[in-house]
Design a protein around this motif. Sequence first.
Motif, PDB file in Angstrom:
ATOM      1  N   CYS A 165       0.872  -1.173   0.000  1.00 29.36           N
ATOM      2  CA  CYS A 165       0.000   0.000   0.000  1.00 29.36           C
ATOM      3  C   CYS A 165       0.911   1.224   0.000  1.00 29.36           C
ATOM      4  CB  CYS A 165      -0.923   0.000   1.228  1.00 29.36           C
ATOM      5  SG  CYS A 165      -0.070  -0.233   2.800  1.00 29.36           S
ATOM      6  N   LEU A 173      -4.868  -3.389  -1.189  1.00 32.56           N
ATOM      7  CA  LEU A 173      -5.681  -4.311  -1.970  1.00 32.56           C
ATOM      8  C   LEU A 173      -4.920  -5.620  -2.189  1.00 32.56           C
ATOM      9  CD1 LEU A 173      -6.995  -1.773  -4.635  1.00 32.56           C
ATOM     10  CD2 LEU A 173      -8.105  -2.482  -2.494  1.00 32.56           C
ATOM     11  N   ALA A 174      -5.667  -6.714  -2.291  1.00 30.57           N
ATOM     12  CA  ALA A 174      -5.045  -8.042  -2.390  1.00 30.57           C
ATOM     13  C   ALA A 174      -4.100  -8.155  -3.581  1.00 30.57           C
ATOM     14  CB  ALA A 174      -6.132  -9.113  -2.471  1.00 30.57           C
ATOM     15  N   GLU A 175      -4.468  -7.507  -4.706  1.00 35.30           N
ATOM     16  CA  GLU A 175      -3.632  -7.646  -5.906  1.00 35.30           C
ATOM     17  C   GLU A 175      -2.287  -6.940  -5.785  1.00 35.30           C
ATOM     18  OE1 GLU A 175      -6.878  -4.509  -6.967  1.00 35.30           O
ATOM     19  OE2 GLU A 175      -6.739  -6.385  -5.840  1.00 35.30           O
ATOM     20  N   PHE A 207      -0.142  -7.259  -3.262  1.00 36.32           N
ATOM     21  CA  PHE A 207       0.854  -7.955  -2.445  1.00 36.32           C
ATOM     22  C   PHE A 207       1.771  -8.899  -3.229  1.00 36.32           C
ATOM     23  CE2 PHE A 207      -2.091  -6.267   0.589  1.00 36.32           C
ATOM     24  CZ  PHE A 207      -1.264  -5.858   1.633  1.00 36.32           C
ATOM     25  N   GLY A 223       1.011 -16.677   0.749  1.00 36.04           N
ATOM     26  CA  GLY A 223       1.733 -15.599   0.070  1.00 36.04           C
ATOM     27  C   GLY A 223       3.231 -15.725   0.248  1.00 36.04           C
TER      28      GLY A 223
END
Length: 396
Positions: free
Chosen positions: A174, A209-211, A213, A237
């Motif tokens: 982020c 947002l998840a995308e 990471f 992950g």
Amino acid sequence: MPSPDVYWLALRRAHGVGPRTCKLLIEKFGAPEKIFQLNADEIAAAGVPRNTARNIAEFRDFESLEKELCELPNIGARVVKWTDADYPPNLRQIADPPPFLFVRGSAQLTDANYIAIVGARAASDIGRRMANRLGLELAAKGFGVVSGLARGIDGEAHQGALDAHGKTIAVLGCGVDVIYPAEHRKLAEAIIESGGAIISELPIGTQPLAENFPTRNRILSGLCLGVVIVEAAEKSGSLITARMALEQDRQVFAVPGSPLSGKTRGSNRLLKEGAKLVECVEDVIEELAPQMTGPRSSASPPEVPAESTPTQLTSNRTAKVEVAPFARATEGAKTLGAVTESAMTILNNLKDSERLHVDSIIESSGLNAQTVLRLLLELELEGRVTQHPGKLFSLA
């Protein structure tokens, strides 16, 4: 006329332009402001898809990017560009380096001797303790500890490095002004205040947002000589980070776990596939020693001359280093008779109290923090000292 840094942000924000395209264009044309002086045909001739070339040539949103740059000092951040001398040398070598990084904190990113520690957010107690210990021991030896500021293993790795008064870097998925998770705000502040840094390639204000990471993870591994996976489930992950590390020719390590625990099935699988097994910090240091840049003491990290060029920084990775390993517990009998004066000072302090906090030991010994932490670790491995929860120590 926009400032030069605005063109760096603009190149990355043009629709269709990713890190690889940025690298291609900068290597071909030089400074981004020169790229924006070209027409679409000239840009496409460099090997860029025509639609992307047109988006670059027609980009006009410079004013908002100028405002974004003006906001950086207000949050204590700066931009470090791919061509700057203080851009991380390890990161410059990967196939898709970020063209620039937003950085909060005073850490000099030119130290190539970083090691990442990552793992499960919902970590077990023993996994958290292992991550904290690895972070502490690596930092006590003068290495930079890199992680992702997430709950569980990441947070413990950062905290361990801070407990050793060492340097740690958090790579975010982020903006650098958005701390995630929110409960790690104090941890993030401590990282900055201790001389570490919080970094991201994403614009300020970007939410987690998840995308974001998976692409963040390439930076995390790219900064480092190696990545240590402490706990990872089968779909984790951390396994993405391990895969990216292998693609970047980085060493992957894994801490073994119980085969009955789902939390460690992924990390155990990494060991089956050839990851290096880690039971103590020496397993990491000894494996990476040939890649480290220059001699290293436990008292202070190596310094890279400010005037070093990117080429010089890269070539240093092949330098050898002599590492004095901790005395292993199995070798304790050989070392019990050889106690240094500094170690004896610590033992004498512990005689006067049932349990002492590490800060009290540092203050009463008159030694610097990293020396005390190193000696405590050696004494613990020798069976002379016992560590208790809360950073309390006693005679064994």
